[in-house]
Design a protein around this motif. Structure first.
Motif, PDB file in Angstrom:
ATOM      1  N   SER A  37     -12.089  16.557  45.674  1.00  0.00           N
ATOM      2  CA  SER A  37     -12.085  16.406  43.600  1.00  0.00           C
ATOM      3  C   SER A  37     -12.313  17.519  42.557  1.00  0.00           C
ATOM      4  CB  SER A  37     -12.660  15.357  43.570  1.00  0.00           C
ATOM      5  OG  SER A  37     -12.312  14.295  43.996  1.00  0.00           O
ATOM      6  N   TYR A  38     -13.805  18.000  43.515  1.00  0.00           N
ATOM      7  CA  TYR A  38     -13.644  19.407  42.375  1.00  0.00           C
ATOM      8  C   TYR A  38     -13.166  20.247  42.800  1.00  0.00           C
ATOM      9  CZ  TYR A  38     -17.831  22.244  41.111  1.00  0.00           C
ATOM     10  OH  TYR A  38     -18.533  23.181  40.091  1.00  0.00           O
ATOM     11  N   THR A  39     -12.402  20.486  43.675  1.00  0.00           N
ATOM     12  CA  THR A  39     -11.128  22.231  43.745  1.00  0.00           C
ATOM     13  C   THR A  39      -9.707  21.081  43.041  1.00  0.00           C
ATOM     14  OG1 THR A  39     -11.810  21.608  46.232  1.00  0.00           O
ATOM     15  CG2 THR A  39     -12.992  22.508  45.258  1.00  0.00           C
ATOM     16  N   GLY A  40      -9.421  19.924  43.770  1.00  0.00           N
ATOM     17  CA  GLY A  40      -7.850  20.046  43.322  1.00  0.00           C
ATOM     18  C   GLY A  40      -7.540  20.482  44.770  1.00  0.00           C
ATOM     19  N   MET A  41      -7.955  20.801  46.044  1.00  0.00           N
ATOM     20  CA  MET A  41      -7.350  21.199  47.213  1.00  0.00           C
ATOM     21  C   MET A  41      -6.999  20.186  47.974  1.00  0.00           C
ATOM     22  SD  MET A  41      -9.993  23.771  49.016  1.00  0.00           S
ATOM     23  CE  MET A  41     -11.083  24.584  47.953  1.00  0.00           C
ATOM     24  N   THR A  42      -6.424  20.282  48.830  1.00  0.00           N
ATOM     25  CA  THR A  42      -5.570  19.150  50.210  1.00  0.00           C
ATOM     26  C   THR A  42      -6.567  19.573  51.519  1.00  0.00           C
ATOM     27  OG1 THR A  42      -4.209  20.354  50.988  1.00  0.00           O
ATOM     28  CG2 THR A  42      -3.651  19.579  48.918  1.00  0.00           C
ATOM     29  N   ASP A  43      -6.063  19.071  52.181  1.00  0.00           N
ATOM     30  CA  ASP A  43      -7.255  18.461  53.660  1.00  0.00           C
ATOM     31  C   ASP A  43      -7.038  19.965  54.040  1.00  0.00           C
ATOM     32  OD1 ASP A  43      -8.472  16.645  53.293  1.00  0.00           O
ATOM     33  OD2 ASP A  43      -7.398  15.288  54.070  1.00  0.00           O
ATOM     34  N   GLU A  44      -5.755  20.396  54.313  1.00  0.00           N
ATOM     35  CA  GLU A  44      -5.070  21.309  54.976  1.00  0.00           C
ATOM     36  C   GLU A  44      -5.519  22.725  54.374  1.00  0.00           C
ATOM     37  OE1 GLU A  44      -3.243  18.885  53.532  1.00  0.00           O
ATOM     38  OE2 GLU A  44      -3.287  17.999  55.913  1.00  0.00           O
ATOM     39  N   GLN A  45      -5.581  22.317  52.697  1.00  0.00           N
ATOM     40  CA  GLN A  45      -6.298  23.974  52.348  1.00  0.00           C
ATOM     41  C   GLN A  45      -7.936  24.032  52.409  1.00  0.00           C
ATOM     42  OE1 GLN A  45      -4.834  22.701  48.819  1.00  0.00           O
ATOM     43  NE2 GLN A  45      -3.079  23.943  48.307  1.00  0.00           N
ATOM     44  N   MET A  46      -8.879  23.292  52.608  1.00  0.00           N
ATOM     45  CA  MET A  46     -10.183  23.215  53.122  1.00  0.00           C
ATOM     46  C   MET A  46     -10.020  23.431  54.377  1.00  0.00           C
ATOM     47  SD  MET A  46     -12.018  19.409  51.345  1.00  0.00           S
ATOM     48  CE  MET A  46     -11.482  18.403  52.729  1.00  0.00           C
ATOM     49  N   ASP A  47      -9.048  23.622  55.296  1.00  0.00           N
ATOM     50  CA  ASP A  47      -9.618  24.305  55.993  1.00  0.00           C
ATOM     51  C   ASP A  47      -9.350  25.390  56.200  1.00  0.00           C
ATOM     52  OD1 ASP A  47     -10.435  21.300  58.254  1.00  0.00           O
ATOM     53  OD2 ASP A  47      -8.293  21.471  58.576  1.00  0.00           O
ATOM     54  N   SER A  48      -8.127  26.002  55.611  1.00  0.00           N
ATOM     55  CA  SER A  48      -8.353  27.449  55.517  1.00  0.00           C
ATOM     56  C   SER A  48      -9.452  28.922  55.439  1.00  0.00           C
ATOM     57  CB  SER A  48      -7.238  27.781  54.501  1.00  0.00           C
ATOM     58  OG  SER A  48      -6.868  27.304  53.678  1.00  0.00           O
ATOM     59  N   TYR A  49     -10.811  27.803  54.697  1.00  0.00           N
ATOM     60  CA  TYR A  49     -11.932  28.280  54.194  1.00  0.00           C
ATOM     61  C   TYR A  49     -13.074  28.420  55.207  1.00  0.00           C
ATOM     62  CZ  TYR A  49      -8.679  29.430  49.772  1.00  0.00           C
ATOM     63  OH  TYR A  49      -7.491  28.986  48.729  1.00  0.00           O
ATOM     64  N   ASP A  50     -13.530  29.291  55.644  1.00  0.00           N
ATOM     65  CA  ASP A  50     -14.426  28.498  56.391  1.00  0.00           C
ATOM     66  C   ASP A  50     -15.740  28.256  55.368  1.00  0.00           C
ATOM     67  OD1 ASP A  50     -12.847  29.186  58.528  1.00  0.00           O
ATOM     68  OD2 ASP A  50     -13.833  31.328  58.626  1.00  0.00           O
ATOM     69  N   ASP A  51     -16.315  29.248  54.420  1.00  0.00           N
ATOM     70  CA  ASP A  51     -17.119  28.579  53.628  1.00  0.00           C
ATOM     71  C   ASP A  51     -17.021  27.227  52.949  1.00  0.00           C
ATOM     72  OD1 ASP A  51     -15.187  29.021  51.912  1.00  0.00           O
ATOM     73  OD2 ASP A  51     -16.135  30.909  50.740  1.00  0.00           O
ATOM     74  N   ILE A  52     -15.953  26.081  52.715  1.00  0.00           N
ATOM     75  CA  ILE A  52     -16.223  24.957  52.298  1.00  0.00           C
ATOM     76  C   ILE A  52     -16.611  24.352  53.655  1.00  0.00           C
ATOM     77  CG2 ILE A  52     -14.786  23.129  52.108  1.00  0.00           C
ATOM     78  CD1 ILE A  52     -15.223  25.138  50.137  1.00  0.00           C
ATOM     79  N   VAL A  53     -16.824  24.519  54.984  1.00  0.00           N
ATOM     80  CA  VAL A  53     -17.832  23.799  55.777  1.00  0.00           C
ATOM     81  C   VAL A  53     -19.029  23.741  55.202  1.00  0.00           C
ATOM     82  CG1 VAL A  53     -18.872  24.078  58.725  1.00  0.00           C
ATOM     83  CG2 VAL A  53     -16.230  24.511  57.628  1.00  0.00           C
ATOM     84  N   ALA A  54     -19.578  25.371  55.135  1.00  0.00           N
ATOM     85  CA  ALA A  54     -21.031  25.388  54.695  1.00  0.00           C
ATOM     86  C   ALA A  54     -21.505  24.467  53.874  1.00  0.00           C
ATOM     87  CB  ALA A  54     -21.401  27.212  54.172  1.00  0.00           C
ATOM     88  N   VAL A  55     -20.392  24.072  52.426  1.00  0.00           N
ATOM     89  CA  VAL A  55     -20.625  23.504  51.563  1.00  0.00           C
ATOM     90  C   VAL A  55     -20.932  22.274  51.968  1.00  0.00           C
ATOM     91  CG1 VAL A  55     -19.523  22.508  49.440  1.00  0.00           C
ATOM     92  CG2 VAL A  55     -19.350  24.973  50.165  1.00  0.00           C
ATOM     93  N   ILE A  56     -19.620  21.659  52.723  1.00  0.00           N
ATOM     94  CA  ILE A  56     -19.303  19.637  53.329  1.00  0.00           C
ATOM     95  C   ILE A  56     -21.071  19.364  53.837  1.00  0.00           C
ATOM     96  CG2 ILE A  56     -18.725  19.058  55.003  1.00  0.00           C
ATOM     97  CD1 ILE A  56     -17.466  19.216  52.893  1.00  0.00           C
ATOM     98  N   TYR A  57     -22.076  21.110  54.531  1.00  0.00           N
ATOM     99  CA  TYR A  57     -23.511  20.952  55.375  1.00  0.00           C
ATOM    100  C   TYR A  57     -24.716  20.682  54.471  1.00  0.00           C
ATOM    101  CZ  TYR A  57     -22.550  20.998  60.516  1.00  0.00           C
ATOM    102  OH  TYR A  57     -21.475  20.750  61.491  1.00  0.00           O
TER     103      TYR A  57
END
Length: 96
Positions: A37-57
């Motif tokens: 919701s914050y970024t407007g990314m899809t699931d596939e787009q989120m998977d292409s950024y390693d740093d988003i994993v850190a944000v989820i944690y």
């Protein structure tokens, strides 16, 4: 690691929990929804950024550690939890 590969057990280890807390799954899905919701990314787009994993944690950790809507941010002031407030703001249909 990709966002889609994050397991509840990974987060339980990260949080150093000695038991399986069912809240972790709820917080994981909430954190993913928040990022989308914050970024407007899809699931596939989120998977292409390693740093988003850190944000989820970080988000899951915050949600687990701060399970109250209101939190004290100074000696006198009580403010809403920033993550909870921003989630509600993103879904609010009655903003003036």
């Amino acid at each position: 690691m990709k966002v889609s590969e994050i397991q509840e057990s990974d987060l339980q280890d990260y949080l150093k929990l000695e038991f399986n807390d069912p809240l972790i799954g709820i917080f994981l899905e909430s954190a993913k929804s928040y990022v989308k919701s914050y970024t407007g990314m899809t699931d596939e787009q989120m998977d292409s950024y390693d740093d988003i994993v850190a944000v989820i944690y970080v988000l899951v950790s915050d949600m687990y550690d701060n399970r109250m809507y209101a939190q004290k941010n100074t000696k006198v002031t009580i403010a809403p939890n920033i993550v909870a407030k921003s989630i509600l703001d993103m879904h609010s249909h009655n903003l003036l």
